[in-house]
Design a protein around this motif. Structure first.
Motif, PDB file in Angstrom:
ATOM      1  N   TYR A 100       8.035  -0.309 -13.459  1.00 22.84           N
ATOM      2  CA  TYR A 100       8.183  -1.289 -12.380  1.00 22.84           C
ATOM      3  C   TYR A 100       7.332  -0.949 -11.159  1.00 22.84           C
ATOM      4  CZ  TYR A 100      11.645   2.296 -11.248  1.00 22.84           C
ATOM      5  OH  TYR A 100      12.282   3.488 -11.005  1.00 22.84           O
ATOM      6  N   GLY A 101       6.580   0.177 -11.191  1.00 15.51           N
ATOM      7  CA  GLY A 101       5.689   0.499 -10.085  1.00 15.51           C
ATOM      8  C   GLY A 101       5.759   1.960  -9.675  1.00 15.51           C
ATOM      9  N   ARG A 102       5.038   2.295  -8.624  1.00 22.33           N
ATOM     10  CA  ARG A 102       5.037   3.638  -8.046  1.00 22.33           C
ATOM     11  C   ARG A 102       6.304   3.767  -7.213  1.00 22.33           C
ATOM     12  NH1 ARG A 102       2.585   8.166  -8.677  1.00 22.33           N
ATOM     13  NH2 ARG A 102       1.797   9.325  -6.910  1.00 22.33           N
ATOM     14  N   VAL A 116      13.237  12.994  -1.249  1.00 20.93           N
ATOM     15  CA  VAL A 116      13.981  13.867  -2.154  1.00 20.93           C
ATOM     16  C   VAL A 116      13.424  13.823  -3.567  1.00 20.93           C
ATOM     17  CG1 VAL A 116      16.097  13.820  -0.782  1.00 20.93           C
ATOM     18  CG2 VAL A 116      15.764  12.109  -2.579  1.00 20.93           C
ATOM     19  N   ARG A 117      12.511  12.901  -3.826  1.00 23.23           N
ATOM     20  CA  ARG A 117      11.787  12.847  -5.101  1.00 23.23           C
ATOM     21  C   ARG A 117      10.347  12.469  -4.802  1.00 23.23           C
ATOM     22  NH1 ARG A 117      16.264   9.798  -7.948  1.00 23.23           N
ATOM     23  NH2 ARG A 117      17.731  11.439  -8.415  1.00 23.23           N
ATOM     24  N   GLU A 118       9.448  13.210  -5.409  1.00 25.08           N
ATOM     25  CA  GLU A 118       8.017  12.965  -5.223  1.00 25.08           C
ATOM     26  C   GLU A 118       7.605  11.661  -5.901  1.00 25.08           C
ATOM     27  OE1 GLU A 118       5.895  14.764  -3.305  1.00 25.08           O
ATOM     28  OE2 GLU A 118       7.756  15.762  -2.729  1.00 25.08           O
ATOM     29  N   PRO A 119       6.491  11.071  -5.467  1.00 29.40           N
ATOM     30  CA  PRO A 119       6.021   9.829  -6.083  1.00 29.40           C
ATOM     31  C   PRO A 119       5.758  10.000  -7.580  1.00 29.40           C
ATOM     32  CG  PRO A 119       4.843  10.246  -4.043  1.00 29.40           C
ATOM     33  CD  PRO A 119       5.661  11.478  -4.328  1.00 29.40           C
ATOM     34  N   ASP A 149       0.851  -1.193   0.000  1.00 30.24           N
ATOM     35  CA  ASP A 149       0.000   0.000   0.000  1.00 30.24           C
ATOM     36  C   ASP A 149       0.889   1.247   0.000  1.00 30.24           C
ATOM     37  OD1 ASP A 149      -1.811   2.062   0.385  1.00 30.24           O
ATOM     38  OD2 ASP A 149      -2.974   0.980   1.900  1.00 30.24           O
ATOM     39  N   PHE A 150       1.327   1.631  -1.187  1.00 28.99           N
ATOM     40  CA  PHE A 150       2.272   2.738  -1.324  1.00 28.99           C
ATOM     41  C   PHE A 150       1.761   4.005  -0.642  1.00 28.99           C
ATOM     42  CE2 PHE A 150       3.994   6.498  -3.263  1.00 28.99           C
ATOM     43  CZ  PHE A 150       5.340   6.221  -3.411  1.00 28.99           C
ATOM     44  N   GLY A 186       5.931   0.648  -4.807  1.00 31.06           N
ATOM     45  CA  GLY A 186       4.631   0.015  -4.662  1.00 31.06           C
ATOM     46  C   GLY A 186       4.039  -0.267  -6.016  1.00 31.06           C
ATOM     47  N   PRO A 187       2.849  -0.839  -6.025  1.00 31.66           N
ATOM     48  CA  PRO A 187       2.178  -1.107  -7.300  1.00 31.66           C
ATOM     49  C   PRO A 187       1.865   0.204  -8.018  1.00 31.66           C
ATOM     50  CG  PRO A 187       1.038  -2.174  -5.459  1.00 31.66           C
ATOM     51  CD  PRO A 187       2.081  -1.291  -4.880  1.00 31.66           C
ATOM     52  N   GLN A 188       1.783   0.135  -9.334  1.00 35.58           N
ATOM     53  CA  GLN A 188       1.417   1.326 -10.111  1.00 35.58           C
ATOM     54  C   GLN A 188       0.018   1.768  -9.768  1.00 35.58           C
ATOM     55  OE1 GLN A 188       2.048   0.327 -14.249  1.00 35.58           O
ATOM     56  NE2 GLN A 188       3.971   1.450 -14.240  1.00 35.58           N
ATOM     57  N   HIS A 189      -0.222   3.075  -9.893  1.00 36.73           N
ATOM     58  CA  HIS A 189      -1.577   3.613  -9.693  1.00 36.73           C
ATOM     59  C   HIS A 189      -2.441   3.284 -10.865  1.00 36.73           C
ATOM     60  CE1 HIS A 189      -0.956   6.869  -6.405  1.00 36.73           C
ATOM     61  NE2 HIS A 189      -1.103   5.676  -5.919  1.00 36.73           N
TER      62      HIS A 189
END
Length: 131
Positions: A110-112, A102-105, A86-87, A128-131
């Motif tokens: 390969y995913g979130r 340091v980097r936003e989602p 659950d990203f 995490g899994p992709q949105h």
């Protein structure tokens, strides 16, 4: 065959344990007294994400070379990767705990992913899994 442990050089044991267990939710698997090869006291400290097979040996820096490596063990690139189911929930919990991202989602093939710093300043990918 599997990788059992990877070492992460830290300034001090207790703040690193607090970060990995309290902030990231890892389990403290072992915290035992030990000795260096020349007889000085140290600790054998292992943390591991719940259910994971591979753990992290938290190794207190010993000497100038190791102190220089604290926070820069992968030479400024992402060197550690934490995969979560659950990203959004984990990302929010980490932000609330004061973790520096340091980097936003963003979404990658390969995913979130979002890049954060551990207590020593090493870069990690939260995956995490992709949105």
């Amino acid at each position: 065959m599997h990788i059992d442990l990877v070492a992460l050089i830290v300034d001090e044991y207790d703040p690193a344990i607090a970060f990995f267990t309290g902030v990231l939710g890892f389990d403290l698997v072992e915290d035992s007294p030990s000795l260096t090869t020349d007889g000085r006291a140290k600790r054998w400290v292992v943390v591991r994400p719940p259910g994971a097979q591979t753990g992290i040996l938290l190794a207190r820096a010993d000497g100038d070379d190791q102190r220089t490596a604290v926070g820069n063990q992968a030479a400024g690139r992402v060197g550690y990767f934490l995969r979560v189911d659950d990203f959004d929930a984990v990302h929010r919990r980490m932000l609330d705990a004061g973790v520096v991202f340091v980097r936003e989602p963003r979404d990658e093939p390969y995913g979130r992913v979002a890049v954060f710093l551990d207590i020593a300043g090493n870069r990690w990918d939260l995956l995490g899994p992709q949105h």
